[in-house]
Design a protein around this motif. Structure first.
Motif, PDB file in Angstrom:
ATOM      1  N   PRO A 116       0.799  -1.230   0.000  1.00  0.00           N
ATOM      2  CA  PRO A 116       0.000   0.000   0.000  1.00  0.00           C
ATOM      3  C   PRO A 116       0.828   1.275   0.000  1.00  0.00           C
ATOM      4  O   PRO A 116       0.279   2.368  -0.196  1.00  0.00           O
ATOM      5  N   TYR A 117       2.139   1.167   0.237  1.00  0.00           N
ATOM      6  CA  TYR A 117       2.976   2.357   0.326  1.00  0.00           C
ATOM      7  C   TYR A 117       4.096   2.311  -0.708  1.00  0.00           C
ATOM      8  O   TYR A 117       4.549   1.237  -1.118  1.00  0.00           O
ATOM      9  N   THR A 118       4.551   3.512  -1.077  1.00  0.00           N
ATOM     10  CA  THR A 118       5.726   3.642  -1.942  1.00  0.00           C
ATOM     11  C   THR A 118       6.730   4.542  -1.247  1.00  0.00           C
ATOM     12  O   THR A 118       6.382   5.621  -0.758  1.00  0.00           O
ATOM     13  N   HIS A 149       5.322  -2.585   2.429  1.00  0.00           N
ATOM     14  CA  HIS A 149       4.106  -3.200   2.956  1.00  0.00           C
ATOM     15  C   HIS A 149       3.608  -2.564   4.251  1.00  0.00           C
ATOM     16  O   HIS A 149       2.420  -2.637   4.558  1.00  0.00           O
ATOM     17  N   ASN A 150       4.515  -1.952   5.015  1.00  0.00           N
ATOM     18  CA  ASN A 150       4.080  -1.290   6.247  1.00  0.00           C
ATOM     19  C   ASN A 150       5.077  -0.208   6.616  1.00  0.00           C
ATOM     20  O   ASN A 150       6.183  -0.135   6.067  1.00  0.00           O
ATOM     21  N   ASN A 157       0.868   6.768   0.215  1.00  0.00           N
ATOM     22  CA  ASN A 157      -0.108   5.781  -0.237  1.00  0.00           C
ATOM     23  C   ASN A 157      -0.974   6.433  -1.311  1.00  0.00           C
ATOM     24  O   ASN A 157      -0.571   7.437  -1.893  1.00  0.00           O
ATOM     25  N   ALA A 158      -2.149   5.907  -1.561  1.00  0.00           N
ATOM     26  CA  ALA A 158      -2.971   6.415  -2.658  1.00  0.00           C
ATOM     27  C   ALA A 158      -3.466   7.832  -2.421  1.00  0.00           C
ATOM     28  O   ALA A 158      -3.770   8.548  -3.384  1.00  0.00           O
ATOM     29  N   GLU A 159      -3.541   8.276  -1.156  1.00  0.00           N
ATOM     30  CA  GLU A 159      -4.145   9.575  -0.851  1.00  0.00           C
ATOM     31  C   GLU A 159      -3.239  10.528  -0.096  1.00  0.00           C
ATOM     32  O   GLU A 159      -3.374  11.744  -0.243  1.00  0.00           O
ATOM     33  N   GLY A 167       0.762  11.385   2.112  1.00  0.00           N
ATOM     34  CA  GLY A 167       2.184  11.092   2.168  1.00  0.00           C
ATOM     35  C   GLY A 167       2.887  11.914   3.225  1.00  0.00           C
ATOM     36  O   GLY A 167       2.327  12.860   3.782  1.00  0.00           O
ATOM     37  N   ASP A 186      -1.032   6.988   9.357  1.00  0.00           N
ATOM     38  CA  ASP A 186      -0.959   7.610   8.033  1.00  0.00           C
ATOM     39  C   ASP A 186      -2.129   8.554   7.749  1.00  0.00           C
ATOM     40  O   ASP A 186      -2.071   9.344   6.803  1.00  0.00           O
TER      41      ASP A 186
END
Length: 205
Positions: free
Chosen positions: A22-24, A45-46, A73-75, A77, A94
């Motif tokens: 879910p994270y970059t 991953h976490n 994540n998608a929304e 940072g 987050d």
């Protein structure tokens, strides 16, 4: 380990259909290393895994080297500063991170229509939907541009050590890039509803 398993953090084995990370973790500045080569994005991953990665990098950095990274994540940072034997502590909640800007790319015709829908945008989101030319700092939560997705990606890409005197960063967090069509559809509906309310009030007067 069978071919149907892969290793993730902690040595745990999971099937290949494990949900995507879910994270970059992206390094946005990299002022260290002999060649100054910025690492590629890392799927995380976490948050604990991300913290372990940046701490390990901090232990390996020699003065006066430093690096900056973002975990997103998608929304949302958050930014991370890394130097020799020091790394920012990443907030584990987050939902407290900063929201990522949504950058809507539009055709000239769509941009012209958006100008007529500023009232609807203000009603929905507050403020003005500002255009972005690819050079100014991105400060608003929603921004519109006539640039193509490829041009946007090039403008918001991290700056390497060798580009520092050629261009400057335009954002702290990478924006969410999407076509303007969804926003336009929403604003058209809102504009129609607002117009209907005005007409109804006029009929009652």
């Amino acid at each position: 380990m069978t071919t149907s398993q892969v290793i993730v953090e902690g040595g745990e084995t999971v099937p290949p259909n494990h949900p995507p990370a879910p994270y970059t973790l992206r390094f946005t500045q990299w002022q260290c290393g002999h060649h100054g080569t910025r690492p590629a994005d890392i799927a995380v991953h976490n948050i604990a895994q991300a913290q372990a990665i940046v701490q390990a990098i901090g232990y390996a950095i020699s003065q006066p080297g430093s690096a900056r990274a973002v975990l997103f994540n998608a929304e949302r940072g958050t930014t991370i500063y890394i130097t020799d034997d020091y790394t920012d502590t990443i907030r584990v909640d987050d939902s407290s991170w900063s929201p990522r800007t949504t950058l809507h790319h539009a055709t000239p015709e769509e941009l012209a229509e958006l100008l007529t829908l500023q009232g609807a945008f203000d009603y929905c989101y507050g403020g003005e939907l500002r255009p972005w030319d690819g050079t100014k700092c991105i400060e608003d939560i929603d921004v519109v541009t006539g640039l193509s997705p490829a041009e946007i990606e090039a403008a918001v890409a991290p700056i390497s050590r060798y580009e520092a005197d050629q261009r400057r960063a335009v954002c702290d967090l990478p924006p969410v890039i999407k076509p303007v069509a969804e926003l336009l559809s929403e604003l058209r509906e809102v504009a129609q509803e607002l117009a209907a309310e005005v007409a109804e009030r006029g009929g009652e007067a």
